[in-house]
Design an enzyme around this catalytic site. Structure first.
Site, PDB file in Angstrom:
ATOM      1  CG  ASP A 173      -1.894  -1.108   1.277  1.00 24.98           C
ATOM      2  OD1 ASP A 173      -2.150  -1.696   0.218  1.00 24.98           O
ATOM      3  OD2 ASP A 173      -2.390  -1.413   2.375  1.00 24.98           O
ATOM      4  NE  ARG A 174       0.223   8.336  -2.029  1.00 24.13           N
ATOM      5  CZ  ARG A 174      -0.395   9.370  -2.603  1.00 24.13           C
ATOM      6  NH1 ARG A 174      -1.600   9.203  -3.128  1.00 24.13           N
ATOM      7  NH2 ARG A 174       0.193  10.548  -2.651  1.00 24.13           N
TER       8      ARG A 174
END
Length: 251
Positions: free
Chosen positions: A79-80
Protein backbone atom coordinates in the site's frame (compact mmCIF):
# COMPACT_ATOMS: atom_id res chain seq x y z
CA UNK A 1 7.81 24.26 -7.11
CA UNK A 2 11.24 23.96 -8.70
CA UNK A 3 12.59 20.67 -10.00
CA UNK A 4 16.24 19.83 -10.45
CA UNK A 5 16.08 17.19 -13.13
CA UNK A 6 13.83 16.41 -16.08
CA UNK A 7 13.43 12.75 -16.95
CA UNK A 8 11.67 11.07 -19.83
CA UNK A 9 9.70 7.96 -19.04
CA UNK A 10 10.17 5.65 -22.02
CA UNK A 11 7.66 3.11 -20.69
CA UNK A 12 4.57 5.33 -20.72
CA UNK A 13 5.90 7.93 -23.14
CA UNK A 14 5.31 10.84 -20.81
CA UNK A 15 7.56 13.30 -19.07
CA UNK A 16 7.97 13.12 -15.32
CA UNK A 17 9.82 15.54 -13.09
CA UNK A 18 11.96 14.34 -10.20
CA UNK A 19 13.77 16.21 -7.47
CA UNK A 20 17.31 15.21 -6.69
CA UNK A 21 16.17 14.66 -3.13
CA UNK A 22 13.76 11.92 -4.31
CA UNK A 23 16.50 10.27 -6.36
CA UNK A 24 18.88 10.35 -3.40
CA UNK A 25 16.15 9.00 -1.08
CA UNK A 26 15.51 6.04 -3.39
CA UNK A 27 19.20 5.25 -3.85
CA UNK A 28 19.75 5.42 -0.08
CA UNK A 29 16.87 2.99 0.53
CA UNK A 30 18.10 0.21 -1.76
CA UNK A 31 18.71 -2.74 0.58
CA UNK A 32 19.97 -5.22 -2.01
CA UNK A 33 20.76 -5.09 -5.73
CA UNK A 34 22.37 -7.41 -8.26
CA UNK A 35 21.93 -8.19 -11.97
CA UNK A 36 18.50 -9.71 -11.33
CA UNK A 37 16.74 -7.98 -8.43
CA UNK A 38 16.32 -4.74 -6.49
CA UNK A 39 15.08 -4.95 -2.90
CA UNK A 40 13.91 -1.53 -1.78
CA UNK A 41 12.81 -0.04 1.55
CA UNK A 42 9.82 1.94 0.26
CA UNK A 43 9.15 5.16 2.18
CA UNK A 44 5.67 5.84 3.51
CA UNK A 45 3.51 7.90 1.13
CA UNK A 46 4.86 6.60 -2.19
CA UNK A 47 2.52 4.60 -4.42
CA UNK A 48 4.13 1.63 -6.14
CA UNK A 49 3.01 2.90 -9.56
CA UNK A 50 1.33 5.92 -11.13
CA UNK A 51 -2.37 6.22 -11.89
CA UNK A 52 -5.60 7.50 -10.30
CA UNK A 53 -4.31 11.05 -10.09
CA UNK A 54 -0.73 10.02 -9.17
CA UNK A 55 1.82 11.09 -11.79
CA UNK A 56 4.40 8.48 -10.93
CA UNK A 57 5.25 5.84 -8.35
CA UNK A 58 8.15 3.64 -7.30
CA UNK A 59 8.35 1.71 -10.57
CA UNK A 60 8.42 4.83 -12.76
CA UNK A 61 11.09 6.43 -10.57
CA UNK A 62 13.33 3.35 -10.68
CA UNK A 63 12.93 3.06 -14.44
CA UNK A 64 14.47 6.52 -14.67
CA UNK A 65 17.15 5.92 -12.07
CA UNK A 66 18.15 2.71 -13.87
CA UNK A 67 17.68 3.96 -17.44
CA UNK A 68 20.01 1.40 -18.99
CA UNK A 69 17.80 -1.51 -17.96
CA UNK A 70 15.64 -2.87 -20.77
CA UNK A 71 13.24 -4.51 -18.30
CA UNK A 72 12.11 -3.57 -14.80
CA UNK A 73 8.86 -4.63 -13.14
CA UNK A 74 7.33 -4.92 -9.66
CA UNK A 75 7.42 -8.44 -8.19
CA UNK A 76 4.64 -7.55 -5.72
CA UNK A 77 2.90 -4.49 -4.27
CA UNK A 78 2.40 -2.79 -0.92
CA UNK A 79 0.00 0.00 0.00
CA UNK A 80 0.95 3.62 -0.51
CA UNK A 81 0.57 4.26 3.23
CA UNK A 82 2.66 1.22 4.17
CA UNK A 83 6.45 1.44 4.29
CA UNK A 84 9.01 -1.30 3.86
CA UNK A 85 10.27 -4.02 1.60
CA UNK A 86 9.38 -4.01 -2.08
CA UNK A 87 11.04 -6.22 -4.73
CA UNK A 88 11.63 -5.35 -8.39
CA UNK A 89 12.81 -7.76 -11.10
CA UNK A 90 15.31 -6.80 -13.81
CA UNK A 91 14.54 -9.71 -16.13
CA UNK A 92 11.27 -11.24 -17.30
CA UNK A 93 12.46 -14.77 -16.43
CA UNK A 94 13.25 -13.62 -12.89
CA UNK A 95 9.85 -11.96 -12.55
CA UNK A 96 8.15 -15.17 -13.68
CA UNK A 97 10.12 -17.27 -11.17
CA UNK A 98 9.43 -14.86 -8.29
CA UNK A 99 5.71 -14.88 -9.10
CA UNK A 100 5.79 -18.67 -9.08
CA UNK A 101 7.49 -18.63 -5.67
CA UNK A 102 4.84 -16.23 -4.35
CA UNK A 103 2.06 -18.55 -5.52
CA UNK A 104 3.78 -21.51 -3.88
CA UNK A 105 4.26 -19.49 -0.67
CA UNK A 106 8.04 -19.83 -0.83
CA UNK A 107 8.61 -16.16 -0.05
CA UNK A 108 8.37 -15.26 3.66
CA UNK A 109 7.14 -11.74 4.46
CA UNK A 110 6.81 -10.25 7.93
CA UNK A 111 5.29 -6.91 8.91
CA UNK A 112 5.46 -4.79 12.06
CA UNK A 113 2.39 -2.87 13.19
CA UNK A 114 1.36 -0.85 16.21
CA UNK A 115 -2.27 -1.53 17.08
CA UNK A 116 -4.83 -0.07 19.46
CA UNK A 117 -5.43 -1.90 22.75
CA UNK A 118 -3.78 -5.01 24.17
CA UNK A 119 -3.55 -7.76 21.58
CA UNK A 120 -4.33 -11.15 23.09
CA UNK A 121 -1.66 -13.85 22.86
CA UNK A 122 -4.54 -16.17 21.91
CA UNK A 123 -5.05 -14.33 18.60
CA UNK A 124 -2.23 -16.13 16.81
CA UNK A 125 -4.00 -16.88 13.51
CA UNK A 126 -6.87 -14.99 11.89
CA UNK A 127 -8.76 -16.55 8.98
CA UNK A 128 -11.45 -14.28 7.54
CA UNK A 129 -12.72 -14.11 3.92
CA UNK A 130 -12.24 -10.69 2.34
CA UNK A 131 -14.23 -8.94 -0.38
CA UNK A 132 -13.67 -5.63 -2.17
CA UNK A 133 -16.47 -3.16 -2.89
CA UNK A 134 -17.10 0.58 -2.94
CA UNK A 135 -18.18 2.38 0.22
CA UNK A 136 -20.77 5.19 0.52
CA UNK A 137 -18.17 7.64 -0.83
CA UNK A 138 -17.65 5.36 -3.84
CA UNK A 139 -14.10 4.54 -2.76
CA UNK A 140 -12.80 0.97 -2.89
CA UNK A 141 -12.70 -0.73 0.49
CA UNK A 142 -12.15 -4.27 1.75
CA UNK A 143 -14.73 -5.98 3.97
CA UNK A 144 -15.06 -9.30 5.75
CA UNK A 145 -17.71 -11.24 3.84
CA UNK A 146 -18.66 -14.92 3.79
CA UNK A 147 -18.47 -14.94 -0.02
CA UNK A 148 -15.08 -13.23 -0.07
CA UNK A 149 -11.69 -14.74 -0.88
CA UNK A 150 -10.07 -16.87 1.84
CA UNK A 151 -7.38 -14.98 3.74
CA UNK A 152 -5.07 -15.94 6.57
CA UNK A 153 -2.63 -13.99 8.73
CA UNK A 154 -0.35 -15.12 11.58
CA UNK A 155 0.18 -12.69 14.45
CA UNK A 156 2.64 -12.49 17.33
CA UNK A 157 2.93 -9.96 20.17
CA UNK A 158 6.31 -8.21 20.16
CA UNK A 159 5.78 -5.66 22.94
CA UNK A 160 3.04 -4.02 24.99
CA UNK A 161 2.91 -0.24 25.40
CA UNK A 162 0.29 1.97 27.07
CA UNK A 163 -2.99 0.70 25.57
CA UNK A 164 -1.18 -0.24 22.36
CA UNK A 165 0.61 -3.36 21.13
CA UNK A 166 3.52 -3.80 18.75
CA UNK A 167 2.82 -6.95 16.75
CA UNK A 168 4.39 -8.89 13.91
CA UNK A 169 2.09 -10.05 11.12
CA UNK A 170 2.89 -12.75 8.57
CA UNK A 171 0.36 -12.83 5.70
CA UNK A 172 -0.14 -16.40 4.46
CA UNK A 173 -2.35 -15.10 1.65
CA UNK A 174 -1.80 -11.80 -0.12
CA UNK A 175 -5.16 -10.04 -0.21
CA UNK A 176 -5.54 -6.27 -0.53
CA UNK A 177 -5.38 -4.55 2.90
CA UNK A 178 -5.40 -7.98 4.54
CA UNK A 179 -3.45 -7.12 7.70
CA UNK A 180 -5.30 -3.82 8.14
CA UNK A 181 -8.75 -5.44 7.91
CA UNK A 182 -7.88 -8.47 10.04
CA UNK A 183 -6.55 -6.33 12.91
CA UNK A 184 -9.51 -3.94 12.67
CA UNK A 185 -12.05 -6.77 12.64
CA UNK A 186 -10.68 -8.06 15.95
CA UNK A 187 -11.01 -4.65 17.59
CA UNK A 188 -7.34 -3.71 17.35
CA UNK A 189 -6.99 -1.46 14.28
CA UNK A 190 -3.55 -0.23 13.30
CA UNK A 191 -2.82 3.23 14.66
CA UNK A 192 -3.33 6.08 12.15
CA UNK A 193 -5.18 3.86 9.69
CA UNK A 194 -7.54 6.41 8.14
CA UNK A 195 -9.49 3.77 6.20
CA UNK A 196 -10.02 1.03 8.80
CA UNK A 197 -8.88 2.65 12.04
CA UNK A 198 -10.20 4.56 15.02
CA UNK A 199 -9.82 8.18 13.89
CA UNK A 200 -11.96 9.60 16.70
CA UNK A 201 -9.78 8.09 19.40
CA UNK A 202 -6.61 9.27 17.63
CA UNK A 203 -7.60 12.95 17.68
CA UNK A 204 -6.18 13.22 21.20
CA UNK A 205 -2.68 12.19 20.09
CA UNK A 206 -0.31 15.13 19.64
CA UNK A 207 1.46 13.74 16.59
CA UNK A 208 0.42 16.00 13.72
CA UNK A 209 3.66 15.57 11.76
CA UNK A 210 4.09 11.88 12.52
CA UNK A 211 0.62 10.38 12.07
CA UNK A 212 1.59 7.94 9.33
CA UNK A 213 0.05 4.46 9.15
CA UNK A 214 2.09 2.40 11.61
CA UNK A 215 2.49 -0.62 9.35
CA UNK A 216 5.91 -1.58 7.98
CA UNK A 217 7.00 -4.46 5.75
CA UNK A 218 9.88 -5.42 7.99
CA UNK A 219 11.43 -8.67 6.81
CA UNK A 220 11.63 -10.91 3.75
CA UNK A 221 13.42 -14.15 2.98
CA UNK A 222 13.52 -16.25 -0.18
CA UNK A 223 15.78 -18.38 -2.36
CA UNK A 224 17.45 -16.28 -5.04
CA UNK A 225 15.82 -17.32 -8.35
CA UNK A 226 19.16 -17.42 -10.18
CA UNK A 227 21.94 -17.89 -7.62
CA UNK A 228 19.90 -20.37 -5.49
CA UNK A 229 21.27 -18.81 -2.30
CA UNK A 230 19.06 -17.83 0.63
CA UNK A 231 18.36 -14.11 0.86
CA UNK A 232 17.14 -12.66 4.17
CA UNK A 233 16.64 -8.90 4.42
CA UNK A 234 15.41 -6.61 7.19
CA UNK A 235 14.21 -3.08 6.41
CA UNK A 236 14.93 -0.48 9.13
CA UNK A 237 12.05 1.59 10.47
CA UNK A 238 11.94 5.22 9.38
CA UNK A 239 12.28 8.12 11.82
CA UNK A 240 8.52 8.79 11.99
CA UNK A 241 7.74 5.20 12.94
CA UNK A 242 10.50 5.17 15.56
CA UNK A 243 9.28 8.48 16.97
CA UNK A 244 5.75 7.07 17.33
CA UNK A 245 7.04 3.98 19.15
CA UNK A 246 8.93 6.24 21.53
CA UNK A 247 5.85 8.40 22.02
CA UNK A 248 3.54 5.48 22.86
CA UNK A 249 6.12 3.76 25.06
CA UNK A 250 6.28 6.85 27.32
CA UNK A 251 2.57 7.73 27.24
Amino acid sequence: MRYNTLYYNRYKKKKIYLKKSIINLFLKNILFEDKYLIVFNKPHGFAVHGGSGINYGVIEIFREIRKKLTFLELVHRIDRDTSGILILAKKRSILKKMHENLRKKKIYKEYLALTHGYWSHKNKIICLPLSKRKDVKKKKKVYVHENGKPSKTKFKVKKYFNNTTLISAVPITGRTHQIRVHTSQFGHPIIFDKKYGNTEQEKKYILKKNNRLLLHSYKISFIHPKEKTKICIIAPLDEKFKYCLKYFSKK
